[in-house]
Scaffold this motif. Structure first.
Motif, PDB file in Angstrom:
ATOM      1  N   LEU A 189       0.826  -1.207   0.000  1.00 34.15           N
ATOM      2  CA  LEU A 189       0.000   0.000   0.000  1.00 34.15           C
ATOM      3  C   LEU A 189       0.859   1.255   0.000  1.00 34.15           C
ATOM      4  O   LEU A 189       0.579   2.225  -0.720  1.00 34.15           O
ATOM      5  N   MET A 193       1.090   4.166  -2.912  1.00 35.79           N
ATOM      6  CA  MET A 193       0.861   5.566  -2.560  1.00 35.79           C
ATOM      7  C   MET A 193       2.042   6.436  -2.992  1.00 35.79           C
ATOM      8  O   MET A 193       1.862   7.523  -3.550  1.00 35.79           O
ATOM      9  N   TRP A 227      -5.029   5.981   3.555  1.00 32.61           N
ATOM     10  CA  TRP A 227      -5.233   6.529   2.207  1.00 32.61           C
ATOM     11  C   TRP A 227      -6.095   5.597   1.363  1.00 32.61           C
ATOM     12  O   TRP A 227      -7.092   5.993   0.775  1.00 32.61           O
ATOM     13  N   LYS A 228      -5.708   4.324   1.301  1.00 35.75           N
ATOM     14  CA  LYS A 228      -6.443   3.393   0.443  1.00 35.75           C
ATOM     15  C   LYS A 228      -7.834   3.100   1.010  1.00 35.75           C
ATOM     16  O   LYS A 228      -8.810   2.974   0.261  1.00 35.75           O
ATOM     17  N   ASP A 231     -10.135   5.961   0.328  1.00 36.75           N
ATOM     18  CA  ASP A 231     -10.360   6.003  -1.109  1.00 36.75           C
ATOM     19  C   ASP A 231     -11.439   4.993  -1.517  1.00 36.75           C
ATOM     20  O   ASP A 231     -12.301   5.280  -2.345  1.00 36.75           O
ATOM     21  N   ILE A 248      -8.203  -3.630  -4.883  1.00 32.84           N
ATOM     22  CA  ILE A 248      -7.057  -4.191  -4.165  1.00 32.84           C
ATOM     23  C   ILE A 248      -6.866  -5.659  -4.525  1.00 32.84           C
ATOM     24  O   ILE A 248      -5.750  -6.124  -4.772  1.00 32.84           O
ATOM     25  N   GLY A 306      -7.209   8.055  -6.716  1.00 29.11           N
ATOM     26  CA  GLY A 306      -6.362   6.903  -6.449  1.00 29.11           C
ATOM     27  C   GLY A 306      -7.051   5.679  -6.901  1.00 29.11           C
ATOM     28  O   GLY A 306      -6.938   4.620  -6.453  1.00 29.11           O
TER      29      GLY A 306
END
Length: 306
Positions: A189, A193, A227-228, A231, A248, A306
């Motif tokens: 991850l 990023m 962040w993920k 998102d 993912i 993202g």
């Protein structure tokens, strides 16, 4: 003098449209006493001006009348009735389409999916089953979710796509690999990023988080995980469905044999949704820190990238 009176009488005969009140403006005695040439000229000029003024007023009156009638006629013309399709504003999820029932919009399962002869359009589900298309998977989920005819088995209400293409032979995830997987997942991850930050494809807030992760080792994994997560959590309900985890799962499933069992294990209460608390526990991160950072992101970046 007689000649002047005759001239006046002749002029009066030539202007029969004047009203009595207009003629009363002229005093014949005064005209007789004035110089003959000058009086006659002035009288003719005044008569002409009054005649022009009356004509102009009449023209304006008629023009206004015609314009009003035209407006009334235009307003009375039946305007075409534009019917608004209620389905235009109806958003139906995957595998569903909008259908009108007594002029009421309703989402129903898609009746038929197009055939996909190209194997590249086939999909592999979380049960390692190959389906002809993503449409077929979403249709099956809908049919089973609504207990409609055509549902092959009830558990298909939670079937989701692992990746595109026919299913590969599943590799077993060893206990040792599974134990080390959270660390490798956090590293992956962070690397994604960082790569997006180098390509300037993150929002300003995410760029700040990435910079903090670069300079603060204690924030590296946490910032990347948050962040993920934020998102993926587009509806900001602090839970992500198995379907929402597709970005993912899909790129890793053919490389990481532990990604599928890892995500399955994150759903600790088996409700087919992974909460932020469950996400942090799987990645072995601090729960309180995840909540605070996610709140901050949703306040500052309403549209996530993202």
């Amino acid at each position: 003098m007689k000649l002047l009176l005759l001239l006046l009488a002749g002029l009066l005969c030539l202007v029969p449209t004047f009203a009595e009140e207009e003629l009363s403006d002229f005093d014949l005695d005064e005209l007789v006493d004035d110089d003959f040439g000058e009086s006659a000229e002035e009288m003719l000029r005044q008569l002409e001006q009054k005649n022009q003024k009356n004509d102009l007023e009449r023209e304006n009156e008629l023009a206004n009348k015609f314009a009003a009638e035209a407006r009334d006629q235009q307003n009375n013309v039946l305007q075409p009735v534009v019917e608004i399709d209620p389905c235009e504003k109806m958003h139906c999820g995957a595998g569903r389409v909008c259908q009108l029932n007594d002029n009421e919009a309703k989402c129903v399962c898609i009746p038929e999916c197009p055939e996909e002869p190209d194997a590249r359009r086939h999909v592999c589900t979380n049960r390692n089953e190959t389906w002809l298309s993503d449409c077929a998977v979403y249709q099956q989920r809908c049919l089973c979710d609504t207990n409609a005819p055509g549902c092959l088995k009830p558990e298909n209400s939670h079937v989701h796509i692992d990746y595109y293409g026919p299913c590969h032979e599943k590799r077993e995830c060893s206990e040792e690999d599974m134990k080390d997987f959270p660390r490798r997942m956090r590293d992956w991850l962070f690397n994604v990023m960082r790569d997006l930050a180098e390509r300037d494809e993150l929002t300003e807030h995410y760029m700040q988080m990435e910079l903090e992760a670069e300079t603060n080792m204690t924030r590296r994994w946490t910032n990347a995980a948050v962040w993920k997560w934020c998102d993926l959590d587009g509806d900001t309900d602090r839970s992500v469905s198995r379907h929402e985890l597709f970005p993912i799962r899909a790129p890793l499933v053919s490389l990481e044999q532990c990604i599928a069992p890892f995500l399955e294990s994150c759903d600790s209460n088996n409700d087919h949704r992974i909460t932020l608390v469950e996400w942090g526990a799987c990645l072995e991160l601090d729960e309180t820190d995840l909540n605070e950072r996610c709140d901050d992101i949703h306040r500052n970046t309403p549209q996530l990238l993202g």
